[in-house]
Design an enzyme around this catalytic site. Sequence first.
Site, PDB file in Angstrom:
ATOM      1  N   ASP A  35     -41.154  26.753 -17.143  1.00  0.00           N
ATOM      2  CA  ASP A  35     -42.080  25.913 -16.529  1.00  0.00           C
ATOM      3  C   ASP A  35     -41.814  26.655 -14.805  1.00  0.00           C
ATOM      4  OD1 ASP A  35     -43.665  23.765 -15.048  1.00  0.00           O
ATOM      5  OD2 ASP A  35     -41.758  22.851 -14.467  1.00  0.00           O
ATOM      6  N   ASP A  39     -42.994  24.644 -11.330  1.00  0.00           N
ATOM      7  CA  ASP A  39     -42.938  23.414 -10.390  1.00  0.00           C
ATOM      8  C   ASP A  39     -41.359  22.833 -10.450  1.00  0.00           C
ATOM      9  OD1 ASP A  39     -45.818  22.556  -8.596  1.00  0.00           O
ATOM     10  OD2 ASP A  39     -45.448  24.436  -9.842  1.00  0.00           O
TER      11      ASP A  39
END
Length: 293
Positions: free
Chosen positions: A83, A85
């Site tokens: 991922d 963020d």
Amino acid sequence: MFIATLIAKDSLNERDITAALAGLDASGALISRQSDVIDGRALDIFFAGDAVAARQHLEAMAGEIDVAVQPENSRQKKLLISDMDSTMITVECIDELADYAGIKPQIAAITERAMQGELDFEDALRGRVALLRGLETAAIQKCLDERVKIMPGAETLVRTMARDAATTILVSGGFTRFAKPVAQAIGFESFHANVLGEESGLLTGDLDGAIVDSTCKDELLQSAARAANLSLDQCIAVGDGANDIPMLQRAGLGVAYHAKPKAAQAADVAIRYNDLTALLYIQGIAADRWITA
């Protein structure tokens, strides 16, 4: 046979090691051997027994120590999918972008609920993007320059794994306008993210193309593993929110990084105290083998 890896935020002492050995003993584990202390911070303990019980006992230890329990085989991974963020960067890009529109609190509240798994991801994403309609696209570069910071240890993790011929993939429920420069800065081989609609220098409030959601992340992991002729046991996935759970559960080793409770509970490993270099110790890679920025 399993390996329990202890990683201290600062330094690992004899009291910590004694507590870990006692915890493993209490879990019913049969300890075969242990390593020397690595870089003053990490330790591997090899054992046979119940991995789930071992993790529970070790995570109950006092102090700022992260714990990973995993099978001894396939320890060093050949594919990393992560991922973006709050995992590879320190912020949620949509929240920071919303600040330039003067609506950060409103959007950040929705982001938090979505990452906690309280809202449907796609509905929450489209709703937040709609609120950005009319924002000048120049705000994206300004946000990149002023707000987006690389997570400590991210470059070292990715570049070290790439040096060892691992496939590295950045996959984000955020936006390509952020994911592309972040992937390039950190050293990812490829990236996948959502496309913000733009027209005449303004955001349209829409998204172009298919949504990168939890299902997409999971499918990207599986397709990348097939393309590299790897088993899922040879893959490591990293994330922090509820939309990362499917890929965390699918990968041979799912790592929740400073994560929301649901993600931490679903993952094989929860990193709470250390930076992303902890993922190198987990793979048996000490600091003298790291590629540092």
